[in-house]
Scaffold this active site. Structure first.
Site, mmCIF file in Angstrom:
data_model
loop_
_atom_site.group_PDB
_atom_site.id
_atom_site.type_symbol
_atom_site.label_atom_id
_atom_site.label_comp_id
_atom_site.label_asym_id
_atom_site.label_seq_id
_atom_site.Cartn_x
_atom_site.Cartn_y
_atom_site.Cartn_z
ATOM 1 N N ILE A 165 -8.152 1.331 -5.741
ATOM 2 C CA ILE A 165 -7.622 2.661 -5.908
ATOM 3 C C ILE A 165 -8.310 3.271 -3.964
ATOM 4 O O ILE A 165 -9.217 2.759 -3.652
ATOM 5 C CB ILE A 165 -8.475 3.521 -6.433
ATOM 6 C CG1 ILE A 165 -8.524 3.702 -8.024
ATOM 7 C CG2 ILE A 165 -8.888 5.326 -5.683
ATOM 8 C CD1 ILE A 165 -7.070 3.899 -8.463
ATOM 9 N N LYS A 166 -7.436 3.881 -2.924
ATOM 10 C CA LYS A 166 -7.532 4.331 -1.427
ATOM 11 C C LYS A 166 -8.759 5.793 -2.023
ATOM 12 O O LYS A 166 -8.576 6.210 -2.237
ATOM 13 C CB LYS A 166 -6.437 4.973 -1.165
ATOM 14 C CG LYS A 166 -5.787 3.151 -0.712
ATOM 15 C CD LYS A 166 -4.740 3.256 0.732
ATOM 16 C CE LYS A 166 -4.649 3.448 1.733
ATOM 17 N NZ LYS A 166 -2.728 3.064 1.845
ATOM 18 N N LEU A 167 -9.421 5.094 -0.963
ATOM 19 C CA LEU A 167 -10.460 6.470 -1.060
ATOM 20 C C LEU A 167 -11.117 6.983 0.492
ATOM 21 O O LEU A 167 -10.939 5.262 1.071
ATOM 22 C CB LEU A 167 -12.130 6.419 -1.911
ATOM 23 C CG LEU A 167 -12.286 5.835 -3.234
ATOM 24 C CD1 LEU A 167 -13.576 5.587 -3.033
ATOM 25 C CD2 LEU A 167 -11.609 7.081 -4.209
ATOM 26 N N THR A 175 -3.402 2.507 -4.538
ATOM 27 C CA THR A 175 -2.819 4.036 -4.753
ATOM 28 C C THR A 175 -4.109 4.776 -4.122
ATOM 29 O O THR A 175 -4.882 4.867 -4.857
ATOM 30 C CB THR A 175 -2.463 4.828 -6.000
ATOM 31 O OG1 THR A 175 -1.578 3.124 -6.277
ATOM 32 C CG2 THR A 175 -1.613 5.790 -6.605
ATOM 33 N N THR A 190 0.874 -0.846 -0.381
ATOM 34 C CA THR A 190 0.244 0.219 0.441
ATOM 35 C C THR A 190 0.930 1.311 0.097
ATOM 36 O O THR A 190 2.040 1.163 0.097
ATOM 37 C CB THR A 190 -0.893 -0.092 1.063
ATOM 38 O OG1 THR A 190 -1.583 0.877 1.303
ATOM 39 C CG2 THR A 190 -0.226 0.731 2.793
#
Length: 296
Positions: A110-112, A74, A12
């Site tokens: 996709i990191k939110l 990301t 990560t």
């Protein structure tokens, strides 16, 4: 080099980690390539820096993917945490940038931020675009329930930052691993997901010590820093899972449904979660700004 040493399945990144790495001489070429890319696309200075920043995240991600069999996470800019459409747009842009370097969306998470807007952006990205999401900065049970209902791929409930809050705001300064408030939070989330058959992966994150990690043995995934992996590698003890699907299915948690109003109320009732979520967003946003200044 840490990835080469410990051979994790996945890895990560976040703005703070990228900022730290971008200042190391070993990664200077990635920074230079990102800047060149931003210039090449042109536009205003602001647009060039934004493009260079996105490109840098993707270049780091692509390098990591050469060393792991699984996926890399990301992060979408934390300054978009309350902008659903902005997060969707930025996520799709990152996936396009990965595609340009030959990396398919199956290898990306996709990191939110786990705000209401972030969770709904995750819902759309998963359902309409087949983009896998990792919901980060997750501190409350309400956030976890909303993520499960949105059908996201993975959540990263934080352990260490929850402990930090309780130590800073209470009389008790040390906790046994099984009594650690962060460990208890992730355990409850894991049990809820397994009891009600949610497919979302629970990936415990943000650890302060190996005791917390060992107390969550059996969790779907855990994301562990190289420092703590080094400590664990020196130990020669057999771990037995503390979390299991069987036990989760026998627990007495009730199923709940959260629309936006209910989510905001339940989350707001958890003072620790409210403070840590806003603090986390501010910190990641500040590091994104520092990274942009460096690129500029």
């Amino acid at each position: 080099s840490a990835i080469d040493e410990y051979k994790p399945l996945d890895a990560t990144t976040n703005p703070s980690l990228i900022l730290a790495a971008a200042q190391m001489p070993a990664y200077q070429k990635l920074v230079d390539d990102a800047v060149a890319y931003g210039k090449k696309l042109g536009g205003s200075e602001e647009e060039q820096i934004k493009n260079a920043s996105d490109k840098l995240f993707v270049l780091f991600g692509a390098e990591i993917l050469k060393r792991i069999p699984g996926r890399v996470s990301t992060e979408v800019d934390a300054r978009l945490s309350f902008d659903k459409e902005g997060m969707i747009q930025r996520a799709r842009r990152l996936i396009d940038l990965y595609k340009e370097v030959g990396v398919g969306k199956d290898r990306i998470l996709i990191k939110l931020s786990s705000t209401w807007e972030g969770i709904q952006a995750g819902r759309v990205l998963e359902a309409e675009y087949g983009i896998h999401c990792n919901m980060t900065l997750l501190f409350s049970f309400a956030q976890a329930v909303a993520c499960a209902e949105a059908g996201v791929t993975l959540i990263s409930p934080f352990v260490g930052r929850i402990l930090d809050w309780y130590v800073a705001n209470g009389d008790k300064k040390t906790y046994e691993p099984s009594e650690d408030p962060g460990v208890k939070s992730v355990t409850k989330i894991y049990n809820y997901y397994k009891k009600f058959g949610y497919k979302t992966i629970v990936m415990g994150a943000s650890f302060r010590n190996t005791g917390q990690i060992k107390a969550l043995t059996g969790c779907d995934y855990l994301t562990i820093s190289p420092k703590l992996l080094a400590e664990l590698s020196k130990e020669h003890v057999k771990l037995t899972p503390t979390l299991s699907v069987k036990e989760a299915q026998a627990c007495d948690l009730e199923k709940i449904h959260l629309d936006e109003k209910a989510f905001r109320w339940h989350h707001n009732e958890d003072q620790m979660a409210v403070e840590k979520l806003s603090d986390g967003i501010r910190r990641f946003a500040a590091d994104a700004v520092k990274l942009e200044r460096m690129l500029k």
